[in-house]
Design an enzyme around this catalytic site. Structure first.
Site, mmCIF file in Angstrom:
data_model
loop_
_atom_site.group_PDB
_atom_site.id
_atom_site.type_symbol
_atom_site.label_atom_id
_atom_site.label_comp_id
_atom_site.label_asym_id
_atom_site.label_seq_id
_atom_site.Cartn_x
_atom_site.Cartn_y
_atom_site.Cartn_z
ATOM 1 N N HIS A 14 -8.634 -2.908 -6.271
ATOM 2 C CA HIS A 14 -8.587 -3.035 -4.806
ATOM 3 C C HIS A 14 -9.703 -2.165 -4.215
ATOM 4 O O HIS A 14 -9.990 -1.081 -4.725
ATOM 5 C CB HIS A 14 -7.213 -2.578 -4.286
ATOM 6 N N LYS A 22 0.859 -1.204 0.000
ATOM 7 C CA LYS A 22 0.000 0.000 0.000
ATOM 8 C C LYS A 22 0.894 1.254 0.000
ATOM 9 O O LYS A 22 1.991 1.208 -0.546
ATOM 10 C CB LYS A 22 -0.987 -0.046 1.162
ATOM 11 N N GLU A 42 -9.766 -0.239 -1.812
ATOM 12 C CA GLU A 42 -9.353 1.137 -1.462
ATOM 13 C C GLU A 42 -9.343 2.015 -2.707
ATOM 14 O O GLU A 42 -9.642 3.209 -2.636
ATOM 15 C CB GLU A 42 -7.975 1.103 -0.765
ATOM 16 N N SER A 100 -6.756 -8.923 6.844
ATOM 17 C CA SER A 100 -6.200 -9.246 8.170
ATOM 18 C C SER A 100 -5.542 -10.628 8.231
ATOM 19 O O SER A 100 -5.645 -11.320 9.239
ATOM 20 C CB SER A 100 -7.276 -9.095 9.255
HETATM 21 P P1 13P Z 1 -4.638 -6.147 5.643
HETATM 22 O O1 13P Z 1 -3.896 -7.449 5.529
HETATM 23 O O2 13P Z 1 -3.824 -5.040 6.271
HETATM 24 O O3 13P Z 1 -5.983 -6.334 6.282
HETATM 25 O O4 13P Z 1 -4.913 -5.642 4.148
HETATM 26 C C1 13P Z 1 -5.506 -6.516 3.243
HETATM 27 C C2 13P Z 1 -5.427 -5.920 1.901
HETATM 28 O O5 13P Z 1 -6.112 -4.977 1.594
HETATM 29 C C3 13P Z 1 -4.453 -6.489 0.960
HETATM 30 O O6 13P Z 1 -4.648 -5.978 -0.318
#
Ligand code: 13P
Length: 263
Positions: free
Chosen positions: A109, A16, A111, A227
């Site tokens: 994704h 990220k 996000e 997670s």
């Molecule tokens: P986390 O593992 O921090 O929950 O993030 C998952 C994710 O969005 C991977 O692309």
């Protein structure tokens, strides 16, 4: 139910918007030390592939380290623009990524969908561009908690898959990795139970059969993300329809990430 034989597993680390290029270099060097034994061989099982997805500013640094140290990981990116070039200030094209040696690109994704308003139509164009330049898209799908509680999780995922796979030939579809990332499980510490994750991944496989045929469904790499950590990775990977993990937070810690890769 579609039969699947797990012949390979893909563990992807999505960094990220973390790790400036100094930090990225340190992290890839730590990974290098942990992923290779003293004689330089990979410590991973032959069926495990790993991709790491640094921010754009660190791609070149990481690529150089991976090549010169023979680190057993594939280079990945987190998104791209669907056009090759043009007046799109701030964007990076799939073509540019492919020239850097990137092999996996995340598309859609949650996000990106939530904060950058990426629609299914845009995601579909990105997937096409990634494929056109010879890379593998990692297509993210998944529902919000509200959609899950309303019993609409399957419908949401079905629509996200349909938008993309209805536009792909079988040859193209065979190259797409699907990542099931329930939005409520991302960065919250709340993982889907392995049986919930398995149920949705099995549903995704069935949908792929109806959209692209049995071969695509049987061979598809379907990841779970949300997670994931070194404690829950093995149980998730033990599920019949889960053949990979898309890891966020835990991929920023070399030791934890390598534990996940070896789970
Ligand atoms: P986390 O593992 O921090 O929950 O993030 C998952 C994710 O969005 C991977 O692309």
């Amino acid at each position: 139910m579609v039969e699947t034989s797990k012949t390979s597993v893909l563990i992807s680390g999505n960094w990220k918007m973390n790790q400036n290029h100094f930090e990225a270099l340190k992290l890839i060097q730590e990974l290098s030390a942990l992923l290779r034994s003293l004689n330089g061989d990979s410590v991973l099982s032959p069926m495990t592939k790993v991709s790491i997805h640094p921010p754009f500013t660190s791609l070149r640094t990481v690529q150089t380290a991976v090549e010169s140290d023979h680190i057993p990981v594939f280079l990945g990116a987190q998104t791209c623009h669907h056009l090759d070039k043009g007046a799109y200030t701030g964007e990076v094209s799939a073509e540019m990524l492919s020239k850097l040696g990137v092999q996996y690109v995340i598309a859609g994704h949650s996000e990106r969908r939530q904060y950058f308003f990426e629609t299914d139509e845009i995601v579909q164009k990105k997937v096409k561009a990634i494929l056109h330049h010879g890379m593998h898209p990692i297509l993210c799908v998944g529902e919000t908690m509200e959609e899950r509680q309303l019993g609409k999780a399957n419908e949401k995922v079905q629509n996200q898959l349909r938008e993309v796979f209805s536009q792909l030939s079988i040859e193209e579809a065979l190259k797409v990795v699907v990542a099931y990332e329930p939005i409520w499980a991302i960065g919250t510490g709340e993982t889907a139970t392995s049986s919930d994750a398995e149920q949705m991944c099995s549903f995704i496989r069935t949908e792929l059969a109806s959209l692209s045929g049995n071969q695509v469904a049987e061979e598809a790499l379907i990841q779970y993300g949300g997670s994931v950590n070194e404690q829950n990775a093995a149980e998730l990977l033990a599920q019949e329809n889960i053949n990979g993990l898309l890891v966020g937070g835990a991929s920023l810690d070399a030791r934890k990430f390598v534990e996940i890769c070896r789970a």
